[in-house]
Design a protein around this motif. Structure first.
Motif, PDB file in Angstrom:
ATOM      1  N   SER A  55     -22.150-132.650 -29.202  1.00  0.00           N
ATOM      2  CA  SER A  55     -22.505-132.383 -27.806  1.00  0.00           C
ATOM      3  C   SER A  55     -23.766-133.154 -27.430  1.00  0.00           C
ATOM      4  O   SER A  55     -23.873-133.695 -26.329  1.00  0.00           O
ATOM      5  N   TYR A  56     -24.714-133.198 -28.357  1.00  0.00           N
ATOM      6  CA  TYR A  56     -25.945-133.960 -28.149  1.00  0.00           C
ATOM      7  C   TYR A  56     -25.608-135.432 -27.877  1.00  0.00           C
ATOM      8  O   TYR A  56     -26.192-136.061 -26.993  1.00  0.00           O
ATOM      9  N   LEU A  57     -24.646-135.985 -28.628  1.00  0.00           N
ATOM     10  CA  LEU A  57     -24.254-137.379 -28.443  1.00  0.00           C
ATOM     11  C   LEU A  57     -23.661-137.605 -27.055  1.00  0.00           C
ATOM     12  O   LEU A  57     -23.983-138.588 -26.390  1.00  0.00           O
ATOM     13  N   TYR A  58     -22.797-136.694 -26.608  1.00  0.00           N
ATOM     14  CA  TYR A  58     -22.173-136.841 -25.291  1.00  0.00           C
ATOM     15  C   TYR A  58     -23.215-136.785 -24.173  1.00  0.00           C
ATOM     16  O   TYR A  58     -23.201-137.599 -23.252  1.00  0.00           O
ATOM     17  N   GLN A 122     -15.089-119.265 -25.290  1.00  0.00           N
ATOM     18  CA  GLN A 122     -15.334-119.758 -26.646  1.00  0.00           C
ATOM     19  C   GLN A 122     -14.209-120.692 -27.101  1.00  0.00           C
ATOM     20  O   GLN A 122     -14.473-121.768 -27.638  1.00  0.00           O
ATOM     21  N   ILE A 123     -12.970-120.307 -26.859  1.00  0.00           N
ATOM     22  CA  ILE A 123     -11.866-121.145 -27.322  1.00  0.00           C
ATOM     23  C   ILE A 123     -11.814-122.464 -26.557  1.00  0.00           C
ATOM     24  O   ILE A 123     -11.546-123.517 -27.138  1.00  0.00           O
ATOM     25  N   VAL A 129     -14.733-129.143 -26.072  1.00  0.00           N
ATOM     26  CA  VAL A 129     -16.067-129.717 -26.222  1.00  0.00           C
ATOM     27  C   VAL A 129     -16.311-130.138 -27.672  1.00  0.00           C
ATOM     28  O   VAL A 129     -16.696-131.270 -27.944  1.00  0.00           O
ATOM     29  N   GLU A 130     -16.082-129.207 -28.593  1.00  0.00           N
ATOM     30  CA  GLU A 130     -16.309-129.517 -30.003  1.00  0.00           C
ATOM     31  C   GLU A 130     -15.110-130.217 -30.637  1.00  0.00           C
ATOM     32  O   GLU A 130     -15.208-130.690 -31.767  1.00  0.00           O
TER      33      GLU A 130
END
Length: 166
Positions: A55-58, A122-123, A129-130
């Motif tokens: 997420s940090y990279l995106y 969450q799902i 995202v993940e």
């Protein structure tokens, strides 16, 4: 400790695809991705509290592309002709309009996701995202495979309903 080669190999295609949503210039995307990884490497000691490195990279890539747009809008007038300048502004205005439209869509989607139950949120986060596989989601959420599929299906139906309503 981060294994940069594995992280790069794992995320490069998705980062490039993500960058293509903001600009069609492949070279800018490549340069921005490289800048993000260089920054990640040089600041690796400061990033111990980053929970989700992908997420940090995106987020970093999006910010780097925005910086590139801002930088390109400050090109000196005597470096290009008037006809080139008109074309540059038209292209940049189109890119900025696309970027603004994508931001609006992202904001709407984020608002819709907020309307979901915590487990549905969450799902959606884990899968989109993940970019986790269903098997990983089963372990993380502590539910069986069919329950994950059912929850994902209900979550997507709810998102479609919310989008159609507005």
């Amino acid at each position: 400790m981060i294994n940069f080669t594995d992280l790069y190999d794992k995320t490069i295609d998705n980062l490039f695809e993500f960058g293509a949503k903001y600009t069609a210039d492949r070279e800018i995307i490549k340069d921005c991705i490289q800048d993000v990884f260089v920054k990640l490497y040089t600041k690796k000691d400061e990033l111990n509290n980053v929970v989700n490195i992908e997420s940090y990279l995106y987020v970093s890539l999006r910010n780097r592309i925005n910086d590139e747009f801002r930088h390109n809008s400050h090109i000196c007038d005597n470096e290009i002709s008037d006809s080139q300048m008109k074309g540059l502004y038209e292209d940049e205005a189109f890119d900025m309009e696309q970027l603004e439209e994508e931001r609006k869509k992202h904001k709407k989607l984020h608002d819709y996701v907020k309307c979901l139950s915590p487990r549905q949120q969450q799902i959606i986060h884990l899968y989109y995202v993940e970019q986790r596989k269903y098997d990983d989601i089963c372990r993380i959420m502590g539910i069986n495979y069919q329950s994950v599929r059912n929850l994902m299906h209900r979550s997507l139906l709810r998102l479609r309903f919310l989008a159609a309503r507005n």
